[in-house]
Write an enzyme that holds these catalytic residues in place. Structure first.
Site, PDB file in Angstrom:
ATOM      1  N   SER A 144      19.388  91.053  -7.099  1.00 40.92           N
ATOM      2  CA  SER A 144      20.268  90.370  -6.153  1.00 40.92           C
ATOM      3  C   SER A 144      20.118  90.887  -4.725  1.00 40.92           C
ATOM      4  O   SER A 144      20.319  90.138  -3.764  1.00 40.92           O
ATOM      5  CB  SER A 144      21.724  90.493  -6.612  1.00 40.92           C
ATOM      6  OG  SER A 144      22.074  91.845  -6.811  1.00 40.92           O
ATOM      7  N   HIS A 195      23.968  94.518  -2.174  1.00 43.47           N
ATOM      8  CA  HIS A 195      23.894  93.221  -1.501  1.00 43.47           C
ATOM      9  C   HIS A 195      23.810  93.388   0.014  1.00 43.47           C
ATOM     10  O   HIS A 195      23.058  92.674   0.690  1.00 43.47           O
ATOM     11  CB  HIS A 195      25.109  92.369  -1.876  1.00 43.47           C
ATOM     12  CG  HIS A 195      25.175  92.037  -3.324  1.00 43.47           C
ATOM     13  ND1 HIS A 195      26.317  91.562  -3.943  1.00 43.47           N
ATOM     14  CD2 HIS A 195      24.231  92.109  -4.304  1.00 43.47           C
ATOM     15  CE1 HIS A 195      26.073  91.349  -5.218  1.00 43.47           C
ATOM     16  NE2 HIS A 195      24.813  91.676  -5.467  1.00 43.47           N
TER      17      HIS A 195
END
Length: 330
Positions: A144, A195
């Protein structure tokens, strides 16, 4: 950290359904290889998750640097794999067709390593700033972070568009930040620092020096240096189908350009268009001057007066003087 066992990997089945729905032949090679690698390592992990995840304690303090390579391509469970790879499928199709397969593979490799490095720096900084050593033990795994970096890239090439975040339209330039906050609050257990590291790496590429550094490194190690000088420019809509003839960048559009260091793959490349047939190889400024000259000449012939213009000046100053002389002669 152990992978949650499931009798049936529903997420994996949904991922395969999406891939076949799009069509394997419609997925560019590097994107397809990335999907295949992540899926293979999910089914056949190189190491257990606890030995693959990345943390300051394991990677930096214990010098287990191979985690930088392993952590992006291992996933906690089938749903973790599904959501990441479904996102990669669409981002990969868009970006690989725009950047070319070789450069896109270079981007994926660089982003995978840099995202881990930035993650370590963030966690190390948080631990020192907050005096909380637990940040050094936070162990993250998954693709991610790389996807957030690719999201920044994709939004950079589609300016002015809007992204739906939790039902609200958000301008593309802020979409990554909105999704970062939304995921942090509505999906417990996700790595905020991982992230955020991806977003920072993406910004380093679009707004910082990373792209130039990558081009320089590619030029040093590539045997085909000539391709590194090829530049492709895009219009406001972000379309990559049309290439302008401006050798030094289209005036007024510095943000809509990219490099194809090794050329686009023949499968996706359209036949190049020779705009010299229409422009005679002139730059936009030269075309403007030529059009201005022709327009003033036509007006001069209509009034039976020769054009009284000097073309050593800028087009705006030249037009102003020509009008003044025309009024003086009336």
């Amino acid at each position: 950290m152990q992978r949650r066992s499931r009798g049936i990997n529903i997420g994996l089945i949904l991922l395969l359904a999406q891939i076949f729905n799009v069509g394997i032949n419609n997925i560019p090679p590097v994107t397809l290889a990335t999907l295949a690698l992540n899926t293979w390592l999910f089914l056949n992990p190189v190491k257990p998750l606890y030995d693959s995840c990345i943390s300051v304690e394991k990677c930096y303090q214990q010098k287990d640097w191979q985690r930088l390579l392993l952590s992006p391509f291992h996933h906690v469970d089938d749903w973790h794999l599904y959501f990441n790879m479904a996102s990669m499928l669409w981002k990969g199709i868009n970006l690989e067709r725009r950047l070319g397969s070789r450069w896109f593979a270079y981007v994926i490799t660089t982003f995978s390593l840099l995202t881990g490095v930035v993650y370590l720096l963030l966690e190390l900084s948080l631990a020192a700033f907050l005096d909380e050593p637990d940040f050094q033990r936070n162990c993250a795994v998954g693709f991610s972070g790389v996807l957030f970096a690719l999201k920044v890239l994709n939004n950079h090439y589609c300016p002015g568009s809007f992204v739906n975040v939790l039902g609200f339209p958000v301008p593309s330039r802020y979409a990554c930040w909105a999704e970062l906050v939304a995921i942090h609050f509505f999906t417990p257990g996700t790595s905020f620092a991982g992230h955020l590291a991806g977003i920072l790496v993406g910004l380093m590429y679009t707004q910082g020096p990373l792209k130039k550094i990558m081009e320089t490194c590619a030029g040093i190690f590539s045997s085909d240096i000539g391709y590194l000088r090829q530049q492709y420019y895009f219009n406001n809509s972000g379309s990559s189908r049309y290439r302008d003839h401006y050798p030094h960048g289209r005036p007024g559009y510095p943000g809509y350009q990219d490099h194809y260091p090794h050329g686009r793959p023949g499968y996706y490349e359209e036949a190049p268009r020779n705009y010299d047939a229409y422009t005679a190889g002139l730059s936009e400024e030269e075309q403007l001057e030529r059009a201005l000259r022709a327009s003033l000449w036509d007006q001069g012939n209509t009034s039976n007066n020769p054009p009284l213009c000097e073309f050593g000046l800028s087009p705006e100053e030249e037009m102003r003087r020509c009008r003044l002389r025309r009024f003086d002669g009336q």
